[in-house]
Design an enzyme around this catalytic site. Structure first.
Site, short mmCIF file in Angstrom:
data_model
loop_
_atom_site.label_atom_id
_atom_site.label_comp_id
_atom_site.label_asym_id
_atom_site.label_seq_id
_atom_site.Cartn_x
_atom_site.Cartn_y
_atom_site.Cartn_z
N TYR A 1 0.83 -1.22 0.00
CA TYR A 1 0.00 0.00 0.00
C TYR A 1 0.86 1.27 0.00
O TYR A 1 0.35 2.36 -0.20
CB TYR A 1 -0.96 0.04 1.20
N HIS B 1 0.74 -11.83 1.47
CA HIS B 1 -0.28 -11.02 0.79
C HIS B 1 -1.03 -11.79 -0.31
O HIS B 1 -2.20 -11.54 -0.58
CB HIS B 1 0.35 -9.76 0.18
N1 LIG Z 1 -5.29 -8.98 1.43
C1 LIG Z 1 -5.70 -8.47 0.28
O1 LIG Z 1 -5.40 -8.99 -0.82
C2 LIG Z 1 -6.58 -7.24 0.31
C3 LIG Z 1 -7.16 -6.78 -0.88
C4 LIG Z 1 -7.94 -5.64 -0.83
C5 LIG Z 1 -8.14 -4.99 0.37
N2 LIG Z 1 -7.55 -5.44 1.52
C6 LIG Z 1 -7.74 -4.76 2.83
O2 LIG Z 1 -9.13 -4.64 3.06
C7 LIG Z 1 -9.45 -3.27 3.31
C8 LIG Z 1 -10.84 -2.93 2.88
O3 LIG Z 1 -11.03 -3.15 1.51
P1 LIG Z 1 -11.13 -1.97 0.42
O4 LIG Z 1 -10.47 -0.77 0.95
O5 LIG Z 1 -10.63 -2.52 -0.85
O6 LIG Z 1 -12.69 -1.74 0.23
P2 LIG Z 1 -13.96 -1.46 1.18
O7 LIG Z 1 -13.54 -1.34 2.60
O8 LIG Z 1 -14.99 -2.46 0.82
O9 LIG Z 1 -14.48 -0.08 0.63
C9 LIG Z 1 -13.77 1.12 0.77
C10 LIG Z 1 -14.46 2.19 -0.08
O10 LIG Z 1 -15.78 2.44 0.44
C11 LIG Z 1 -15.89 3.82 0.83
N3 LIG Z 1 -16.64 3.83 2.11
C12 LIG Z 1 -16.19 3.48 3.33
N4 LIG Z 1 -17.16 3.55 4.26
C13 LIG Z 1 -18.27 3.97 3.60
C14 LIG Z 1 -19.59 4.26 4.02
N5 LIG Z 1 -19.94 4.10 5.28
N6 LIG Z 1 -20.47 4.70 3.09
C15 LIG Z 1 -20.09 4.86 1.79
N7 LIG Z 1 -18.85 4.60 1.34
C16 LIG Z 1 -17.93 4.16 2.24
C17 LIG Z 1 -14.48 4.33 1.00
O11 LIG Z 1 -14.41 5.70 0.69
P3 LIG Z 1 -13.95 6.83 1.79
O12 LIG Z 1 -12.57 6.49 2.22
O13 LIG Z 1 -14.05 8.09 1.02
O14 LIG Z 1 -14.96 6.74 2.92
C18 LIG Z 1 -13.72 3.51 -0.06
O15 LIG Z 1 -13.86 4.09 -1.33
C19 LIG Z 1 -8.36 -2.52 2.52
O16 LIG Z 1 -8.30 -1.15 2.86
C20 LIG Z 1 -7.16 -3.34 2.87
O17 LIG Z 1 -6.68 -3.01 4.16
C21 LIG Z 1 -6.77 -6.57 1.49
#
Ligand SMILES: NC(=O)c1ccc[n+]([C@@H]2O[C@H](COP(=O)([O-])OP(=O)(O)OC[C@H]3O[C@@H](n4cnc5c(N)ncnc54)[C@H](OP(=O)(O)O)[C@@H]3O)[C@@H](O)[C@H]2O)c1
Length: 259
Positions: free
Chosen positions: A37, A95
Site C-alpha cells: 500500500y 499477501h
Molecule cells: N489482502 C488483500 O489482498 C486485500 C485486498 C484488498 C483490500 N484489503 C484490505 O481490506 C481493506 C478494505 O477493503 P477496500 O479498501 O478494498 O474496500 P472497502 O472497505 O470495501 O471499501 C472502501 C471504499 O468504500 C468507501 N466507504 C467506506 N465507508 C463507507 C460508508 N460508510 N459509506 C459509503 N462509502 C464508504 C471508501 O471511501 P472513503 O474512504 O471516502 O470513505 C472507499 O472508497 C483494505 O483497505 C485493505 O486493508 C486486502
C-alpha cells in the site's frame, strides 16, 4: 485480536496519517496495512500521534509479492517494522499465494514468529487447495486467512474449512468498495434495522464471527462504520443475506487461478 478494524489500502500521505489517528480516537484498535500500500510510514505516524499506547493497538501488515521468498521476507519484515516505527508486528500476512514462493515465504514467517518479531502469522487469499498444500510444510497453523468475502461472495466452504482448521477468516473489501450500495434488497434490509448499507455489511461479517476491515478516510464514515455494536442481524435475516451470493468478486481477482 479485535474483530473490526480499519483497512488502509488506497490511503496516501497525510490522508493515511489522519485516518489512522482519527480511527484510533473513534475506538478502532485494529489497523490493517501492507507493504504494497506504500503507506506504512504514515500509518506508523498516525499510530505514534494517537493517545493510544502501542500495546493497545493491533497492527497487521503483509509481505509484498515481490519480496516473497525466505531471505527476502525476513528483510521485508524488518523494513515494515522500521517504517511502522514498531519493534513488533501483531499479525504478519502473506499477501498473495505466489507460485513457487509459498513454502519459503511461510517458513520465513514461522521464523519471525519464533523470534518474536511478529506475534501471529497468517495468509491472504488462500483457497482450500492452498491451505491443503500448506499442511505439507507448515508447523504453525495460520491465525488468519484474509480473503474477499461478502454476502455477494459467500464462500461457505472456505469459511467452514477455515473454522475446521482453527483459522479466523477476515474479510477484505467488506463494503465491495460501494459497488452494491444501490442494491434494493441491501437498502431494504439495512432500513429494517435502521442502519446504512455499509453498517449492515459490516454487521453481517461480525455476526458470522469473522473479522472485517472496512476502509474509510472520511471521519464521518469512519464513525459510521464503527457504529455497529448496538444491533445484531437475526438468524433468519443472516441466512437470507447468505442467499444473496452471486459469486461476485468485486476485485475481479480469483486467487484460485494463481495455483
Ligand atoms: N489482502 C488483500 O489482498 C486485500 C485486498 C484488498 C483490500 N484489503 C484490505 O481490506 C481493506 C478494505 O477493503 P477496500 O479498501 O478494498 O474496500 P472497502 O472497505 O470495501 O471499501 C472502501 C471504499 O468504500 C468507501 N466507504 C467506506 N465507508 C463507507 C460508508 N460508510 N459509506 C459509503 N462509502 C464508504 C471508501 O471511501 P472513503 O474512504 O471516502 O470513505 C472507499 O472508497 C483494505 O483497505 C485493505 O486493508 C486486502
Amino acid at each position: 485480536m479485535p474483530l473490526l478494524g480499519l483497512g488502509c489500502w488506497d490511503m496516501n500521505g497525510d490522508e493515511a496519517r489522519k485516518a489512522v489517528e482519527f480511527a484510533l480516537e473513534t475506538g478502532y484498535r485494529l489497523i490493517d496495512t501492507a507493504s504494497m500500500y506504500g503507506n506504512e510510514e504514515e500509518v506508523g505516524e498516525g499510530i505514534s500521534l494517537s493517545a493510544i499506547p502501542r500495546s493497545g493497538i493491533f497492527v497487521t501488515t503483509k509481505v509484498n509479492n515481490s519480496d516473497q521468498g525466505y531471505d527476502t521476507t525476513l528483510r521485508a519484515c524488518e523494513v515494515s517494522m522500521r517504517k511502522l516505527k514498531t519493534d513488533y508486528i501483531d499479525l504478519y500476512l502473506v499477501h498473495w499465494p505466489i507460485r513457487g514462493q509459498r513454502r519459503d515465504t511461510w517458513l520465513a514467517l514461522e521464523r519471525l514468529l519464533s523470534e518474536g518479531a511478529v506475534r501471529a502469522i497468517g495468509v491472504c487469499n488462500y483457497t482450500g487447495p492452498f491451505l491443503e498444500e500448506l499442511d505439507g510444510y507448515a508447523s504453525v497453523v495460520p491465525a488468519v486467512n484474509q480473503v474477499e468475502f461478502t454476502p455477494y461472495l459467500f464462500l461457505k466452504n472456505l469459511l467452514d474449512d477455515c473454522r475446521r482448521r482453527g483459522i479466523l477468516l477476515q474479510s477484505w473489501a467488506p463494503l465491495l468498495r460501494g459497488q452494491r450500495f444501490s442494491d434494493p434488497k441491501l437498502i431494504a434490509m439495512a432500513g429494517k434495522y435502521g442502519k446504512t448499507p455499509a453498517q449492515l455489511l459490516i454487521r453481517w461479517g461480525l455476526d458470522h464471527g469473522i473479522s472485517t476491515i472496512p476502509k474509510s478516510s472520511s471521519p464521518a464514515r469512519l464513525r459510521e462504520n464503527f457504529d455497529v455494536m448496538d444491533f445484531r442481524i437475526s438468524a433468519e435475516d443472516l441466512a437470507a443475506m447468505d442467499g444473496w451470493n452471486e459469486d461476485f468478486r468485486m476485485s475481479g481477482l480469483d486467487p484460485g487461478s494463481y495455483w
